[in-house]
Motif scaffolding. Structure first.
Motif, PDB file in Angstrom:
ATOM      1  N   GLY A  75       1.066  -1.185   0.059  1.00  0.00           N
ATOM      2  CA  GLY A  75       0.066  -0.038  -0.016  1.00  0.00           C
ATOM      3  C   GLY A  75       0.850   1.353  -0.144  1.00  0.00           C
ATOM      4  N   SER A  76       0.838   2.161   0.944  1.00  0.00           N
ATOM      5  CA  SER A  76       1.469   3.409   1.080  1.00  0.00           C
ATOM      6  C   SER A  76       2.911   3.101   1.827  1.00  0.00           C
ATOM      7  CB  SER A  76       0.898   4.121   2.027  1.00  0.00           C
ATOM      8  OG  SER A  76       0.705   3.692   3.220  1.00  0.00           O
ATOM      9  N   LEU A  77       3.224   1.907   1.827  1.00  0.00           N
ATOM     10  CA  LEU A  77       4.461   1.632   2.314  1.00  0.00           C
ATOM     11  C   LEU A  77       5.382   0.783   1.532  1.00  0.00           C
ATOM     12  CD1 LEU A  77       6.717   1.402   4.710  1.00  0.00           C
ATOM     13  CD2 LEU A  77       5.569  -0.724   5.626  1.00  0.00           C
ATOM     14  N   SER A  78       6.548   1.041   1.345  1.00  0.00           N
ATOM     15  CA  SER A  78       7.423   0.203   0.704  1.00  0.00           C
ATOM     16  C   SER A  78       8.711  -0.262   1.376  1.00  0.00           C
ATOM     17  CB  SER A  78       8.082   1.006  -0.925  1.00  0.00           C
ATOM     18  OG  SER A  78       7.150   1.164  -1.660  1.00  0.00           O
ATOM     19  N   ALA A  79       9.031  -1.485   1.516  1.00  0.00           N
ATOM     20  CA  ALA A  79      10.014  -1.973   2.289  1.00  0.00           C
ATOM     21  C   ALA A  79      11.053  -2.707   1.439  1.00  0.00           C
ATOM     22  CB  ALA A  79       9.642  -2.614   3.545  1.00  0.00           C
ATOM     23  N   GLY A  80      12.161  -2.733   1.558  1.00  0.00           N
ATOM     24  CA  GLY A  80      13.290  -3.501   0.578  1.00  0.00           C
ATOM     25  C   GLY A  80      14.696  -3.535   1.209  1.00  0.00           C
ATOM     26  N   ALA A  81      15.675  -4.140   0.667  1.00  0.00           N
ATOM     27  CA  ALA A  81      16.748  -4.366   1.145  1.00  0.00           C
ATOM     28  C   ALA A  81      17.840  -4.382  -0.030  1.00  0.00           C
ATOM     29  CB  ALA A  81      16.910  -5.752   2.023  1.00  0.00           C
ATOM     30  N   VAL A  82      19.000  -4.153   0.363  1.00  0.00           N
ATOM     31  CA  VAL A  82      20.104  -4.080  -0.831  1.00  0.00           C
ATOM     32  C   VAL A  82      21.391  -5.056  -0.125  1.00  0.00           C
ATOM     33  CG1 VAL A  82      21.249  -1.985   0.037  1.00  0.00           C
ATOM     34  CG2 VAL A  82      21.554  -2.821  -2.065  1.00  0.00           C
ATOM     35  N   LEU A  83      21.927  -5.426  -0.950  1.00  0.00           N
ATOM     36  CA  LEU A  83      23.363  -6.465  -0.700  1.00  0.00           C
ATOM     37  C   LEU A  83      24.074  -6.216  -2.053  1.00  0.00           C
ATOM     38  CD1 LEU A  83      24.786  -8.574   0.559  1.00  0.00           C
ATOM     39  CD2 LEU A  83      23.624 -10.300  -0.806  1.00  0.00           C
ATOM     40  N   THR A  84      25.314  -5.789  -1.518  1.00  0.00           N
ATOM     41  CA  THR A  84      26.489  -5.684  -2.571  1.00  0.00           C
ATOM     42  C   THR A  84      27.851  -6.301  -2.142  1.00  0.00           C
ATOM     43  OG1 THR A  84      27.684  -3.559  -1.697  1.00  0.00           O
ATOM     44  CG2 THR A  84      25.565  -3.111  -2.959  1.00  0.00           C
ATOM     45  N   ASP A  85      28.552  -6.843  -3.217  1.00  0.00           N
ATOM     46  CA  ASP A  85      29.642  -7.682  -2.795  1.00  0.00           C
ATOM     47  C   ASP A  85      30.662  -7.425  -3.881  1.00  0.00           C
ATOM     48  OD1 ASP A  85      30.969 -10.147  -1.334  1.00  0.00           O
ATOM     49  OD2 ASP A  85      31.165 -10.425  -3.798  1.00  0.00           O
ATOM     50  N   ASN A 141       1.264  14.557   0.547  1.00  0.00           N
ATOM     51  CA  ASN A 141       2.129  15.742   0.933  1.00  0.00           C
ATOM     52  C   ASN A 141       3.037  15.459   1.954  1.00  0.00           C
ATOM     53  OD1 ASN A 141       0.712  17.402  -0.760  1.00  0.00           O
ATOM     54  ND2 ASN A 141      -0.848  17.713   0.736  1.00  0.00           N
ATOM     55  N   GLU A 142       3.134  14.059   2.445  1.00  0.00           N
ATOM     56  CA  GLU A 142       4.000  13.779   3.499  1.00  0.00           C
ATOM     57  C   GLU A 142       4.753  12.312   3.349  1.00  0.00           C
ATOM     58  OE1 GLU A 142       4.166  13.485   8.462  1.00  0.00           O
ATOM     59  OE2 GLU A 142       2.223  13.538   7.329  1.00  0.00           O
ATOM     60  N   MET A 143       6.157  12.426   3.634  1.00  0.00           N
ATOM     61  CA  MET A 143       6.836  11.194   3.146  1.00  0.00           C
ATOM     62  C   MET A 143       7.780  11.043   4.488  1.00  0.00           C
ATOM     63  SD  MET A 143      10.044  10.596   2.093  1.00  0.00           S
ATOM     64  CE  MET A 143      10.497  11.887   1.119  1.00  0.00           C
ATOM     65  N   LEU A 144       8.079   9.637   4.617  1.00  0.00           N
ATOM     66  CA  LEU A 144       9.331   9.155   5.371  1.00  0.00           C
ATOM     67  C   LEU A 144       9.853   8.193   4.780  1.00  0.00           C
ATOM     68  CD1 LEU A 144      10.442   9.624   8.419  1.00  0.00           C
ATOM     69  CD2 LEU A 144       8.914   7.715   9.020  1.00  0.00           C
ATOM     70  N   ARG A 145      11.330   8.269   4.910  1.00  0.00           N
ATOM     71  CA  ARG A 145      11.969   7.209   4.190  1.00  0.00           C
ATOM     72  C   ARG A 145      13.299   6.928   5.166  1.00  0.00           C
ATOM     73  NH1 ARG A 145      14.862   8.679  -1.530  1.00  0.00           N
ATOM     74  NH2 ARG A 145      15.893  10.370  -0.822  1.00  0.00           N
ATOM     75  N   PHE A 195      13.021   1.611   3.557  1.00  0.00           N
ATOM     76  CA  PHE A 195      11.759   1.688   3.595  1.00  0.00           C
ATOM     77  C   PHE A 195      11.482   3.228   3.165  1.00  0.00           C
ATOM     78  CE2 PHE A 195      12.401   3.612   7.698  1.00  0.00           C
ATOM     79  CZ  PHE A 195      11.461   4.755   7.706  1.00  0.00           C
ATOM     80  N   ILE A 196      10.223   3.263   2.463  1.00  0.00           N
ATOM     81  CA  ILE A 196       9.392   4.546   2.184  1.00  0.00           C
ATOM     82  C   ILE A 196       8.121   4.467   2.406  1.00  0.00           C
ATOM     83  CG2 ILE A 196       9.050   6.260   0.383  1.00  0.00           C
ATOM     84  CD1 ILE A 196      11.138   5.170  -1.276  1.00  0.00           C
ATOM     85  N   TRP A 197       7.577   5.333   3.472  1.00  0.00           N
ATOM     86  CA  TRP A 197       6.294   5.471   3.766  1.00  0.00           C
ATOM     87  C   TRP A 197       5.648   6.823   3.148  1.00  0.00           C
ATOM     88  CZ3 TRP A 197       4.109   7.422   9.115  1.00  0.00           C
ATOM     89  CH2 TRP A 197       2.588   7.120   9.074  1.00  0.00           C
ATOM     90  N   GLN A 198       4.709   6.674   2.139  1.00  0.00           N
ATOM     91  CA  GLN A 198       4.054   7.790   1.652  1.00  0.00           C
ATOM     92  C   GLN A 198       2.717   8.065   2.257  1.00  0.00           C
ATOM     93  OE1 GLN A 198       5.469   9.697  -1.393  1.00  0.00           O
ATOM     94  NE2 GLN A 198       4.164  11.223  -0.294  1.00  0.00           N
TER      95      GLN A 198
END
Length: 751
Positions: free
Chosen positions: A400-410, A434-438, A427-430
């Motif tokens: 929904g209004s939240l996106s959550a993820g992860a990253v791995l580099t080598d 008009n308001e966003m938190l990431r 994460f990004i929470w829309q």
């Protein structure tokens, strides 16, 4: 509060039963776009931009557009119609942009992905997942020039990806029209998803004002434009078959290297490379490259770098690394494919659907590339003396209004097996439009350490962390944002771009919006704050900057700010300097020939890094986009940085201590929509007065590069290049004068 403002703040796409009637009355076309199924194959659509086929008369017209610029929250002053149709292979979009002053339509020739805001254009933001997080975007200006890529509200347009589609335009007495034919094979979607596609259409036109009109009620305060997109109804039984392409490329080059004091040398080579793309279904893509060649890549713009101890970020422009590059973007630059400096093979997996985005990239990098070794007060460098394998993996899930993820580099060295690895969630929470938190948290482990010779070798294991938290909120009256960063001194990301570690910082901005006021469309006073400490707790920077921004006719904007008693430290044991600066800048689009002019200026106290002293000086940068003819682009850019020093009794003199200039002239002549000639000239110069320094410094250093490239484009992936490049540099007393010349021919043909 205006009724439209009240309604658009409701949770979308649904409204309560009590407000359903209000939503239907006030919000743009709640029924969304209607796609017409083409069943009669005897009357195919001819993509000529005229929209005169019978199918377009049968397709439902969407014509409710809202103005966002110069003033938002009102209906568009000109009519725009959008119609959609489809068959078993293609999505068709027809757009009619009405204009009662068609003679003023700005329709210049432009290279691919070079459409700019001074032109008349339309853009389709197609979100095949219906998640309102990101979209594929397809631009066309009134001449028929195209720009495409990916868009997200977090990162904006990423025009790196290119899609194989057709579009044509036509200018009439009552406006202009565009006709798209987009293969479903070029759109990433999950055939079995339940959510309908969504679409947002932008129309841009420049006259005495810049007019920005959307098919949804996008406001200036919104941080989520895609939240205003509407559903596409009627798309059924879409294809999801296998799709593939192979693009062989051959480049032949001859070069000559001349250096003072040594005999000149010449070399010639022929190289065959191969790019491959395979789509087993509409949501999944595999890409591979073997011995990629990047000789046709446009030169990076020169930057002022003589009075800094930190490396400067340079954007990716190489084709293989651009596909799906938007997925690799996170709050911090943990993945920067420019760190893969000399790849000879690469493989990438990409999947996009309504619930997740996944990308995995791996490449073999030939030895010789530089590695950033970030610190609190400078960026060190090491040489990767072995071949290495670089792997970047990124997954992002939508809730929904939240996106959550992860990253791995080598990054693992092939012989010693020393490595640098980074992992972390984000994460990004829309919360609303008009308001966003990431935020993002990363941890690193490194055994590839620099030895005394500056080469990476197997060494002791070190660990570090990096954290980023960012919040923003805005409305019609206020805007505010805050960012917190915490990077430990041992954090390293060899596959990313971190020029500085070992600090904690807080940045914040508060803006008051006064809206229209006399000749101004916007009057926005603001206050910016920065507070920064190193890992030992020492003050690195502290500032409180008041300023004001205004916007007016001809898409003009200007700002003026003052930075009083700002504190800065440039070395761990150095003093904390207190400086005062005046900052100003402007941008304006005066007309058809002078499409854009902008400049930025900083005056006041400047820290001379090499002498660790405070002087007086400034920085000025300017750029222009000139259209002397619809077939001719001319873009000059100039920047200068200077420092004047006062005398230290018994040690130094007074006067000009340092001057650095950077100049670029980029010009393009369009013979046709398929043929152009591009000339780029760059020159950088650094001058210092050794008498004003207590240590040895180079008095003079110069670098220059010229590039002339003729390009013929038959279609996507079928291109011919003929180019010449000349470069040189000299630092008298330190490095000998060197000049290099190269001519090349490159052919690319997509199968």
């Amino acid at each position: 509060m205006p009724i439209l403002t009240f309604v658009k703040r409701l949770t979308r796409p649904s409204c309560s039963i009590a407000l359903s009637l209000l939503c239907n009355i006030n919000y743009a076309a709640p029924a969304g776009f209607q796609a017409y199924p083409i069943t009669d194959k005897t009357q195919p659509i001819q993509v000529d931009g005229k929209l005169d086929e019978a199918i377009w008369a049968k397709a439902a017209a969407f014509d409710t557009f809202y103005q966002t610029q110069p003033v938002d929250q009102q209906k568009a002053h000109l009519k725009t119609e959008v119609r959609l149709a489809y068959d078993e292979k293609y999505l068709y979009v027809g757009i009619k942009a009405y204009d009662d002053k068609a003679a003023l339509i700005r329709a210049p020739f432009a290279r691919r992905d070079k459409i700019s805001i001074d032109q008349d254009f339309v853009a389709l933001y197609i979100d095949a997942s219906g998640s309102h997080k990101s979209s594929q975007v397809f631009y066309v200006n009134a001449r028929g020039a195209i720009m495409d890529g990916m868009y997200s509200d977090m990162t904006g347009d990423d025009t790196a990806p290119d899609y194989d589609y057709q579009v044509a335009t036509a200018i009439q007495d009552d406006g202009w029209s565009a006709e798209y034919r987009i293969p479903f094979s070029e759109i990433a979607y999950d055939k079995n998803a339940d959510k309908p596609w969504s679409l947002l259409v932008l129309r841009n036109m420049m006259r005495d004002q810049r007019y920005r009109m959307y098919s949804g009620g996008v406001t200036r305060a919104a941080s989520c434009n895609l939240c205003f997109s509407d559903e596409i109804h009627g798309l059924k039984n879409l294809p999801s078959g296998m799709n593939w392409s192979i693009t062989p490329q051959i480049v032949s080059r001859r070069s000559r290297d001349e250096q003072s004091g040594t005999p000149a040398s010449s070399a010639s080579s022929n190289q065959l490379s191969l790019d491959m793309k395979f789509r087993p279904d509409s949501a999944t893509t595999f890409d591979a490259t073997i011995r990629p060649d990047f000789s046709q890549i446009e030169l990076d713009a020169p930057q002022l770098s003589g009075n800094t101890r930190f490396s400067i970020f340079v954007s990716e422009k190489r084709p293989f690394f651009l596909e799906g590059a938007d997925m690799l973007k996170t709050p911090m630059n943990v993945i920067s494919t420019r760190s893969i400096s000399n790849p000879d093979a690469g493989l990438r997996y990409t999947r996009r659907d309504g619930e997740r985005d996944i990308s995995i990239l791996t490449a073999r990098d030939i030895a010789g590339g530089l590695v950033l070794l970030p610190n609190s007060y400078y960026t060190g460098l090491a040489t990767r003396s072995e071949d290495s394998i670089a792997t970047d993996a990124r997954a992002n899930f939508h809730f929904g209004s939240l996106s959550a993820g992860a990253v791995l580099t080598d990054r693992t060295l092939s012989q010693s097996k020393a490595y640098n690895r980074v992992f972390g969630p984000d994460f990004i929470w829309q919360r609303n439009e008009n308001e966003m938190l990431r935020g993002q948290l990363l941890v690193s482990q490194t055994t590839a350490q620099a030895n005394a010779d500056g080469n990476l070798v197997a060494g002791a294991s070190t660990r570090g962390h990096a954290a980023h938290l960012e919040w923003s909120r805005g409305n019609d009256s206020w805007a505010m944002s805050a960012t917190y960063k915490d990077l430990s001194k041992d954090f390293r990301a060899d596959n990313g771009f971190f020029s500085q570690t070992g600090f904690r910082s807080v940045n914040a901005e508060l803006v008051k919006k006064f809206g229209r006021n006399g000749i101004f469309h916007e009057v926005n006073p603001y206050l910016q704050l920065e507070y920064k400490r190193d890992s030992l707790g020492n003050i690195m920077g502290r500032s409180l900057i008041p300023g004001i921004r205004v916007a007016s006719h001809y898409d003009s904007s200007a700002y003026l700010a003052f930075s009083p008693a700002s504190q800065s430290r440039v070395s761990e044991t150095g003093e904390v300097f207190s400086s005062n600066k005046l900052l100003a800048g402007f941008g304006v689009s005066p007309g058809r020939q002078v499409a854009r002019v902008s400049a930025d200026l900083t005056l006041g106290d400047v820290i001379d890094i090499d002498s660790n002293r405070l002087g007086r000086g400034g920085t000025m940068s300017s750029s222009a986009k000139l259209r002397l003819h619809d077939r001719f682009e001319l873009e000059p850019n100039f920047a200068i940085n200077w420092i004047n020093q006062t005398a230290i009794p018994g040690l130094t003199q007074s006067g000009r201590a340092y001057t650095e200039t950077a100049f670029q002239l980029n010009s393009v002549l369009h013979f046709s929509s398929q043929d152009n000639l591009r000339l780029i000239y760059q020159r950088g110069h650094v001058w210092r007065n050794p008498a004003l320094y207590q240590k040895a410094v180079a008095a003079d250093s110069e670098r220059h590069i010229s590039s002339l490239v003729y390009t013929h484009t038959e279609s996507l992936g079928r291109v011919a290049y003929l180019g010449w490049t000349r470069s040189g540099n000299e630092t008298p007393g330190l490095t000998a004068k060197r000049q290099q010349n190269e001519v090349f021919v490159k052919l690319s043909w997509r199968i």
